[in-house]
Motif scaffolding. Sequence first.
Motif, short mmCIF file in Angstrom:
data_model
loop_
_atom_site.label_atom_id
_atom_site.label_comp_id
_atom_site.label_asym_id
_atom_site.label_seq_id
_atom_site.Cartn_x
_atom_site.Cartn_y
_atom_site.Cartn_z
N LYS A 9 0.84 -1.19 0.00
CA LYS A 9 0.00 0.00 0.00
C LYS A 9 0.88 1.25 0.00
O LYS A 9 1.83 1.36 0.78
CB LYS A 9 -0.90 0.00 1.24
N ALA A 119 -4.53 -0.34 -3.92
CA ALA A 119 -5.95 0.01 -3.89
C ALA A 119 -6.75 -1.15 -3.31
O ALA A 119 -6.46 -2.32 -3.56
CB ALA A 119 -6.44 0.35 -5.29
N CYS A 121 -10.51 -0.55 -2.65
CA CYS A 121 -11.94 -0.44 -2.92
C CYS A 121 -12.22 0.55 -4.04
O CYS A 121 -11.32 1.21 -4.56
CB CYS A 121 -12.70 -0.06 -1.65
N THR A 122 -13.49 0.61 -4.41
CA THR A 122 -13.96 1.56 -5.41
C THR A 122 -15.12 2.35 -4.81
O THR A 122 -16.02 1.75 -4.25
CB THR A 122 -14.44 0.83 -6.69
N GLU A 124 -11.65 4.81 -4.71
CA GLU A 124 -10.52 5.11 -3.83
C GLU A 124 -9.60 6.08 -4.57
O GLU A 124 -9.26 5.84 -5.72
CB GLU A 124 -9.77 3.83 -3.47
N HIS A 137 -4.75 10.37 0.27
CA HIS A 137 -5.28 9.06 -0.08
C HIS A 137 -6.57 8.84 0.69
O HIS A 137 -6.65 9.08 1.89
CB HIS A 137 -4.27 7.96 0.29
N GLY A 138 -7.61 8.38 -0.02
CA GLY A 138 -8.84 8.00 0.67
C GLY A 138 -10.10 8.35 -0.08
O GLY A 138 -10.21 8.17 -1.29
N ARG A 139 -11.04 8.86 0.68
CA ARG A 139 -12.39 9.11 0.17
C ARG A 139 -12.47 10.44 -0.58
O ARG A 139 -11.58 11.28 -0.49
CB ARG A 139 -13.38 9.12 1.33
N GLU A 172 -4.96 11.52 4.96
CA GLU A 172 -5.61 10.22 4.74
C GLU A 172 -6.97 10.19 5.41
O GLU A 172 -7.14 10.64 6.55
CB GLU A 172 -4.76 9.07 5.30
N ALA A 175 -11.15 5.28 2.67
CA ALA A 175 -12.04 5.18 1.51
C ALA A 175 -13.15 4.19 1.84
O ALA A 175 -12.92 3.20 2.54
CB ALA A 175 -11.26 4.72 0.29
#
Length: 184
Positions: A9, A119, A121-122, A124, A137-139, A172, A175
């Motif tokens: 990651k 990655a 999830c979707t 992300e 990084h994240g939502r 961060e 996500a």
Amino acid sequence: MQQNIDDNKLAIGDTAPDFRLPATDGNTYGLQSFEDAKILIIAFTCNHCPYVQAYEDRMIALQNDYAERGVQLVAINSNEEKGYPEDSFDHMVVRALEKKFNFPYLRDKAQEAASAYGAQCTPEFFVFDRERTLRYHGRFDDNWEHPEAVTQYDMRDTLDTLLDGRPVPIPENMAIGCSIKWEI
């Protein structure tokens, strides 16, 4: 192939892994394709996930609003298509046309980009500065279901902060979405 995501990651401060992927517009893209962008957003998405579908219009609006400021969003679909045929390249082409995506929509059939980025999830989102250093990084924001109820505009706040030359205060945020569908 099932991935152990925590092993690879990306962490804040890491450099963007390169890729070479076909897109729904008939072109093939890699990091060098976006060398003029001040900020590059790599979004792992797909066609079938309701979380992604809820964010598509917001992603289009974001690209519209920030393109002139040097921001480029790139969507990558890494889901396997045997169990999720709606995520096939042909269906991606249809989706991109229907939604009038104003950003490249790339197919990562071998799942190498998703693995390299870590990655999970979707959707992300990975936001990189001009040197392609990971800064967020994240939502996308804090309310996937109701855009009118958003109180934390994570993506827009991150872009504004980076474009102003300041460090991202919250680099961060977890996500939330559908898991990436790995080939087994």
